[in-house]
Scaffold this active site. Structure first.
Site, short mmCIF file in Angstrom:
data_model
loop_
_atom_site.label_atom_id
_atom_site.label_comp_id
_atom_site.label_asym_id
_atom_site.label_seq_id
_atom_site.Cartn_x
_atom_site.Cartn_y
_atom_site.Cartn_z
N GLU A 119 0.82 -1.15 0.07
CA GLU A 119 0.04 0.12 0.01
C GLU A 119 0.81 1.22 0.05
OE1 GLU A 119 -4.01 -1.91 2.24
OE2 GLU A 119 -2.61 -0.47 3.36
N HIS A 241 -8.77 10.17 3.80
CA HIS A 241 -8.46 9.19 2.82
C HIS A 241 -8.90 9.51 1.64
CE1 HIS A 241 -8.53 5.27 0.66
NE2 HIS A 241 -8.01 4.49 1.90
N ARG A 287 -0.73 9.39 2.16
CA ARG A 287 -2.34 9.53 1.74
C ARG A 287 -2.46 10.97 1.65
NH1 ARG A 287 -5.30 4.97 5.56
NH2 ARG A 287 -5.39 3.32 4.10
N HIS A 348 -11.07 10.15 7.61
CA HIS A 348 -10.76 8.76 7.94
C HIS A 348 -10.14 8.20 9.12
CE1 HIS A 348 -10.16 4.79 6.51
NE2 HIS A 348 -8.83 5.04 6.50
N ARG A 383 -0.62 8.87 9.49
CA ARG A 383 -0.42 7.38 9.37
C ARG A 383 -0.13 6.55 8.36
NH1 ARG A 383 -4.34 3.04 8.87
NH2 ARG A 383 -5.74 4.68 7.99
#
Length: 543
Positions: A119, A241, A287, A348, A383
């Site tokens: 990811e 997100h 992100r 998110h 994060r």
């Protein structure tokens, strides 16, 4: 008379963190796990991506640590990062041992092994997953285990109102001794006595108008801990997100990051890509970068959404890797094997929270915080994908071990008075709650969202001050309800986010402000102290 409960350990929240802790304590003590909805009501159930950890032999703790530190934009606590990642394999092995059905694949040597995906922000394939519904698999497995355990009592439809500390009742030394809890079926406030209380109540993304989170992500644990006297940190870092499904009927449906990890491309309405001009990692940038890029293009072109395209991959590949996303999009008339998915950013993940140590201990003895409501130092200013479920399990295991060590310490019982609502009446003005709820979430989205400015933050500060007064008056005069408690908590969390954002005079990670677009050379967490901060007078044991 409302019921009074007595447990050794009270866990507020039924997600991965709370259930992991309960299952690791249940052979020693009697544990209650509270959920304000059904047991699957938390965010864990909806997590799609997976659990990041050092599992593959070609991966290393150092590489995962480095990726986490890079994503955190300099603000991660390296000791916390190392602690979490060094315990990643043990934690994932524990989940496997509980029976979580992670996805496997056929290896070249003919053996089966767990499939690992990659990811954004990760340098290796290290995310173990259960297709594209990892949270659902973890949640269902742990709930089944908890329901089967004689020492765990799972209690649904109970909403914690406030923590009870011995200090509030005039008993020293101070410690947490339980909580006042609203029974959503009877509308009565009940008393839960406990020697140890664990907040595992999730994040606060419902403070924003557009969010990928469930309705219950209203920052209850953070607000309760703050009111009880705990410090909070880094509340300005709210992760948006990049890719939530944009459709009038699709409420809060997340399009997993793994789609970009497996080759999905972000495109404008004309079919052109835009991520290469923002970051050399393109679609696999962290992100915050991807969300800001999408926000920039939407504002630049005046468009409602951008598009995530995985249709260039074989249909069988898409169906096997993303069956849930495929089915959900298809229900809205979007065939992701043939066409791109319309997406927008949405709030998110709450990177800040209640300050804790590596055992999950807060500033108040016998009160713990684990999972998204806590601030461990792992996430820094942003994060890294799939580190959140890992943090839930690692810190739940650590807190369980710490509580076990303390079980032999005798504690003097403290009588807790029943909740007193003799001076309040039923409300006939619930429209005020609905109006304030909507107004709060809208100005937080407009003024304290992906891109901020000093002027926007000042506007938000003005509005939250007025809302505080209205909510305080309502809370003081009328019987409490689910909506009122959540609005009360959201207003506290909104205030903490605004205050934190105003303190940080730079842009870093998830906090981007037009007035201070550069990052400072100094690295500091934003720590807020609850002393002299009382937007609400305590209402227990009497008004």
């Amino acid at each position: 008379m409302p019921h009074a409960y007595h447990f050794d350990v009270l866990v507020i929240g039924s997600g991965a963190a709370g259930l992991t802790l309960a299952l690791n304590l249940a052979s020693h003590v009697k544990v209650a796990v509270l959920s304000k909805g059904e047991l699957v009501a938390g965010s864990t159930y909806w997590a799609q991506g997976g659990v990041a950890g050092v599992i593959d032999k070609t991966d290393t703790v150092e590489a995962h640590v480095s990726d986490t530190l890079n994503a955190g934009a300099g603000l991660c606590n390296e000791d916390a990062v190392r602690f979490t990642i060094e315990h990643s394999k043990t934690s994932i092995d524990w989940l496997i041992g509980q029976g979580v059905p992670f996805t496997k694949e056929q290896m070249a040597n003919g053996h089966e092994d767990y499939h690992l995906t990659k990811e954004g922000g990760h340098s290796h394939r290290r995310v173990i997953h259960a297709a594209d519904a990892t949270g659902q698999a973890i949640s269902q497995t742990l709930i089944e285990r908890a329901l089967a355990h004689p020492n765990i009592e799972t209690i649904s439809n109970k909403l914690a109102v406030d923590l009870i500390t011995s200090e509030k009742l005039g008993v020293q030394p101070n410690r947490c001794i339980g909580a006042y809890v609203l029974n959503l079926e009877t509308d009565q406030v009940e008393v839960f006595h406990a020697n140890h209380v664990v907040l595992a109540s999730g994040g606060a993304s419902k403070v924003y108008l557009y969010t990928s989170n469930v309705d219950g992500a209203t920052g209850d644990g953070i607000a309760m801990a703050w009111r009880a006297g705990c410090r909070v940190a880094n509340m300005e870092f709210n992760q948006f997100h990049p890719t939530c499904l944009f459709h009038p009927q699709a409420k809060s449906f997340l399009i997993t990051e793994a789609i970009r990890g497996e080759g999905g491309l972000l495109k404008l309405p004309d079919g052109s890509r835009f991520m290469p001009k923002f970051d050399q990692r393109e679609e696999l940038a962290p992100r915050d970068i991807v969300a800001r890029a999408i926000d920039h293009e939407m504002k630049r072109l005046g468009i409602d959404c951008v598009y995530l395209d995985i249709s260039h991959k074989p249909k069988d590949f898409i169906l096997s890797h993303f069956p849930n996303v495929y089915q959900r999009c298809l229900s809205y008339g979007i065939d992701i094997t043939q066409e791109p998915i319309p997406v927008v950013p949405a709030a998110h993940y709450t990177c800040g929270g209640i300050m804790v140590d590596t055992a999950g201990r807060t500033d108040i003895p016998n009160l713990y915080a684990i999972g998204e409501c806590s601030f461990t130092g792992l996430h820094g200013a942003n994060r890294l994908a799939s580190n959140s479920l890992l943090e839930c399990v690692v810190y739940a295991l650590a807190s369980a071990e710490d509580i076990k060590k303390r079980l032999s310490t005798p504690l003097t019982p403290v009588d807790i008075p029943a909740w007193d609502e003799s001076q309040v009446t039923d409300s006939d003005e619930d429209v005020i709650i609905a109006h304030n709820w909507d107004e709060l979430r809208r100005f937080m989205w407009d003024y304290v969202g992906i891109v901020r400015s000093t002027k926007r933050l000042m506007r938000a500060r003005h509005r939250i001050n007025l809302l505080h007064q209205e909510i305080y008056e309502f809370y003081s005069n009328y019987k409490i309800s689910n909506d009122l408690i959540e609005l009360r908590n959201l207003s506290v969390v909104a205030d903490l986010i605004i205050s934190s954002a105003m303190v940080r005079k730079e842009s870093r990670g998830l906090h981007y402000t037009l007035d201070y677009p550069e990052s400072l050379n100094t690295l500091e967490d934003t720590i807020l102290y609850p002393n002299n901060y009382h937007p609400y007078a305590d209402r227990e044991p009497s008004h």
